[in-house]
Design an enzyme around this catalytic site. Structure first.
Site, mmCIF file in Angstrom:
data_model
loop_
_atom_site.group_PDB
_atom_site.id
_atom_site.type_symbol
_atom_site.label_atom_id
_atom_site.label_comp_id
_atom_site.label_asym_id
_atom_site.label_seq_id
_atom_site.Cartn_x
_atom_site.Cartn_y
_atom_site.Cartn_z
ATOM 1 N N HIS A 1 -6.410 -7.205 -0.226
ATOM 2 C CA HIS A 1 -6.595 -5.812 -0.641
ATOM 3 C C HIS A 1 -5.774 -5.512 -1.894
ATOM 4 O O HIS A 1 -4.673 -6.044 -2.068
ATOM 5 C CB HIS A 1 -6.155 -4.867 0.477
ATOM 6 C CG HIS A 1 -6.826 -5.114 1.785
ATOM 7 N ND1 HIS A 1 -6.249 -5.885 2.775
ATOM 8 C CD2 HIS A 1 -8.027 -4.708 2.253
ATOM 9 C CE1 HIS A 1 -7.066 -5.933 3.811
ATOM 10 N NE2 HIS A 1 -8.149 -5.241 3.525
ATOM 11 N N HIS B 1 0.820 -1.222 0.000
ATOM 12 C CA HIS B 1 0.000 0.000 0.000
ATOM 13 C C HIS B 1 0.851 1.269 0.000
ATOM 14 O O HIS B 1 0.294 2.374 -0.021
ATOM 15 C CB HIS B 1 -0.938 0.017 1.202
ATOM 16 C CG HIS B 1 -1.964 -1.075 1.202
ATOM 17 N ND1 HIS B 1 -2.775 -1.317 0.115
ATOM 18 C CD2 HIS B 1 -2.298 -1.989 2.145
ATOM 19 C CE1 HIS B 1 -3.581 -2.337 0.396
ATOM 20 N NE2 HIS B 1 -3.304 -2.765 1.612
ATOM 21 N N ASP C 1 -4.402 -12.831 3.956
ATOM 22 C CA ASP C 1 -5.683 -12.314 4.447
ATOM 23 C C ASP C 1 -6.892 -12.625 3.563
ATOM 24 O O ASP C 1 -8.027 -12.360 3.997
ATOM 25 C CB ASP C 1 -5.608 -10.805 4.722
ATOM 26 C CG ASP C 1 -4.860 -10.016 3.681
ATOM 27 O OD1 ASP C 1 -4.397 -10.614 2.684
ATOM 28 O OD2 ASP C 1 -4.725 -8.789 3.855
#
Length: 342
Positions: free
Chosen positions: A195, A158, A282
Site C-alpha cells: 500500500h 499510514h 504484503d
C-alpha cells in the site's frame, strides 16, 4: 545485522476492522512478531532492546494534540455508556475549517482516518515502543552500522502527523528519518509496502529535506485510494521530493524490480546519505491483503536492488500479514540485503 525489538509491542491486540462494510478479524496481530522473529533467529541476528528516547523525537513528527489523543482516548471512550471495547470512529469531519471536538466520538473521528486502526488500552504503549524501536535502529546506523532492522509493530506508514489509519499510529519510518536529519544526514525513505505510504507522503509533502519514494499497488482501485498517484510530486519546498510508482494489480517479481528502478535513481539524484526502507512484506502473492504477486525469492531480488545503492540503511517493518510464508519472506529480504550490502 542487528534487529531491534521491544516486547511491549505485543500488547496492542486489535480484534476487528471494517472492510467493504463487513466486520472481519483484524490482520495486524501480535502473532506477526513471532513469524518475523523466527526469520531473525534463523539469520543469526543479535536482538537489541530499544532505548527510550522519550516523546521528543515522536513530537518532531506528530502534533502534541495528536499524541495527547492517543494517550487518553481509550479512557474517554470507555466512559461512554455502552461503548465498544475498542475505539472505532463512526464520523469523519471534512477537516477544512472543522472545529476541534471535545467528545470522545468526535475526537476519534477527527484523529482516525478509517476503521482499520482500533485503539485499546494497550495501543499507546505498543505504538510508543514501536517508534522507539525505529529510533534505536536509526541510532545504530548513525553510529556506524551499515544496516539495521527495526521490527516495528504496530506499523506506521499510514499515520499522518495528526491522524491514525490503516493499522498505524506513529509513523516509525518518518520518525527515524527525522532523527537522521537532526543528526546532519540527508535522508530518503523508500517504501516498498503493498500500500502507498500516504501518511509518510503527507508528513513530508511540503518539505524538500526528506525524499519520499513509494512503490505500491495502483490506488485507483486499492487502499488508500486518495493518495499514491503518479502525479503527486510534492508542493512548495517539497515539489519534486515525492515520487510515487504505482503498479498494476498482480505485478510480480520482474515488474516490481523494474518498477523500482526510477525510485532508486531518484534516491541517488537526491544525494541521500541515509536510507530508510519502509519494508512491507504484503506485496507477497499469498498475503491475506493480496494485491501484488511478489514471490518469496522475489524479496531477495528487491533487497539486492536496494542494497546496490550502497547507503547506510535502516529497514523498518511495515505491513506483511499472517500467512505460512511470512517469516520466509522476511528471511529472503534481509538475507538478500545482507549478502549484497557488505
Amino acid at each position: 545485522m542487528q534487529t531491534v525489538f521491544h516486547d511491549a509491542q505485543r500488547a496492542h491486540d486489535p480484534k476487528n476492522f471494517l472492510t467493504s462494510g463487513v466486520r472481519k478479524p483484524n490482520p495486524e496481530q501480535p502473532a506477526r512478531i513471532d513469524a518475523l522473529m523466527g526469520a531473525v533467529t534463523r539469520l543469526g541476528h543479535e536482538v537489541v532492546t530499544p532505548a527510550d528516547h522519550g516523546l521528543g523525537p515522536v513530537a518532531a513528527i506528530h502534533t502534541a494534540e495528536y499524541i495527547s489523543f492517543l494517550r487518553r482516548i481509550h479512557g474517554m471512550w470507555s466512559a461512554i455508556d455502552g461503548a465498544s471495547e475498542e475505539v472505532v470512529p463512526n464520523i469523519h469531519p471534512g477537516r477544512q475549517e472543522a472545529s476541534y471536538p471535545a467528545s470522545a466520538v468526535g475526537l476519534a473521528g477527527y484523529h482516525m482516518a478509517d476503521t482499520a486502526c482500533p485503539i485499546s488500552a494497550d495501543t499507546f504503549g505498543s505504538a510508543y515502543w514501536s517508534a522507539q524501536t525505529a529510533l534505536t535502529g536509526a541510532d545504530l546506523v548513525l553510529g556506524g552500522a551499515r544496516h539495521a532492522y527495526a521490527l516495528s509493530r504496530p506499523p506506521g506508514h499510514h499515520a499522518f502527523s495528526d491522524l491514525a489509519g490503516g493499522f498505524c499510529f506513529f509513523n516509525n519510518s518518518a520518525i527515524a528519518a527525522q532523527a537522521a536529519l537532526a543528526a546532519g544526514r540527508r535522508p530518503a525513505i523508500l517504501d516498498v509496502d503493498l500500500h502507498h505510504g500516504n501518511g509518510t507522503q503527507g508528513i513530508f509533502y511540503a518539505r524538500g529535506d526528506v525524499l519520499t519514494v513509494s512503490i505500491h499497488a495502483d490506488p485507483a482501485g486499492f487502499y488508500p485510494f486518495f493518495w499514491g498517484h503518479a502525479q503527486e510530486r510534492g508542493t512548495g519546498a517539497g515539489l519534486g521530493a515525492n515520487l510515487n510508482l504505482p503498479l498494476p494489480r498482480g505485478t510480480s517479481d520482474d515488474g516490481f524490480v523494474a518498477g523500482l528502478e526510477p525510485g532508486l535513481q531518484r534516491v541517488t539524484d537526491f544525494g541521500a546519505d541515509f536510507l530508510v526502507v519502509a519494508l512491507g512484506l504484503d506485496p507477497f502473492e499469498g498475503d491475506p491483503l493480496a494485491g501484488l504477486g511478489v514471490t518469496t525469492p522475489g524479496f531477495a531480488r528487491i533487497a539486492e536492488a536496494i542494497a546496490g545503492l550502497g547507503l547506510p540503511t535502516l529497514i523498518v517493518q511495515e505491513g506483511g500479514y499472517l500467512c505460512p510464508e511470512l517469516g520466509a519472506n522476511l528471511e529472503s529480504f534481509l538475507g538478500g540485503f545482507e549478502a549484497a550490502h557488505r
